[in-house]
Design an enzyme around this catalytic site. Sequence first.
Site, PDB file in Angstrom:
ATOM      1  N   LYS A 155     -17.629  22.496  90.667  1.00  0.00           N
ATOM      2  CA  LYS A 155     -16.192  23.183  90.089  1.00  0.00           C
ATOM      3  C   LYS A 155     -15.546  21.586  89.550  1.00  0.00           C
ATOM      4  O   LYS A 155     -15.866  20.557  90.163  1.00  0.00           O
ATOM      5  CB  LYS A 155     -15.473  23.770  91.805  1.00  0.00           C
ATOM      6  CG  LYS A 155     -16.313  24.758  92.206  1.00  0.00           C
ATOM      7  CD  LYS A 155     -16.584  25.491  91.272  1.00  0.00           C
ATOM      8  CE  LYS A 155     -17.161  27.053  92.277  1.00  0.00           C
ATOM      9  NZ  LYS A 155     -17.078  28.036  91.402  1.00  0.00           N
ATOM     10  N   SER A 162     -19.204  30.270  85.891  1.00  0.00           N
ATOM     11  CA  SER A 162     -18.407  29.822  86.978  1.00  0.00           C
ATOM     12  C   SER A 162     -17.354  28.658  86.265  1.00  0.00           C
ATOM     13  O   SER A 162     -15.940  28.714  86.108  1.00  0.00           O
ATOM     14  CB  SER A 162     -18.033  29.663  88.020  1.00  0.00           C
ATOM     15  OG  SER A 162     -18.438  28.481  88.764  1.00  0.00           O
TER      16      SER A 162
END
Length: 257
Positions: free
Chosen positions: A102, A61
């Site tokens: 993230k 991701s």
Amino acid sequence: MGGESMTHTAPRGGGSGTGPVGSRTGQRLSGLAVALGLVLFLGGFAWGAVVYLPYTVPTSSMTPTIDAGDRILAQRVDGGDVRRGDVVVFRDTNWGDAPMVKRVVAVGGDTVSCCQDGKLKVNGKEIDEPYLPDGTPAEITGFPTVTVPKGRLFLLGDERGSSMDSTAHLSDAAGGTVARSTVEARVDAVVWPMDGMLKRPTGFEPLGSLSSPGPLRTIGLLVVVGAVLVLGGGAYGPVAKRTVGARRTDAEPARAG
């Protein structure tokens, strides 16, 4: 007077401070080098263990910044010190209660939306994001304007097409944001493969100052210098012994006859 004569022969090496493994000064210096090297080497590792947390990233991701299977070092930080553009490790029960990696794109009080002219928009400013995969349009994670509550963060993955980030939690009560207190650490470097320190995302600079890198480079320097001192100091004895032996061998033909 009695016809006897006495001669004084200086002892070999007497007072010279030399022995089979070099001068006493050299031996002392080598011992100091080894001791100092051990302090720097072990101190560097101890410092790193206190300041950094190691993680293995299981998903893609954050590609291409961090690939699946990469090993990273993240500096322990207080959530209040996190700034826009930081790549952080956090744990939120609503997101699965497992460590996740993230990028922070907005902080408390910011408005964030995607996309205009193919770019993320924060507080009305289009953000240049060179860390996104080449050829991937930012619009792939299009979402309406979100106002980030105070004390919370809005996070996106660099691989916008597959990342389960704030955009996947927009319907939550917190509008996809997470509390600053959920942050465990800020990623400083990818250590395997050795991609090095993460670049600071200058696209967020117009909105405020960026965070500073942690002490990883200094810690690495201490470890390397310590290792060199230990190896160099430890090698002094054998090298000096070999050098003295070679000198004696060279001197033997001159004494013969």
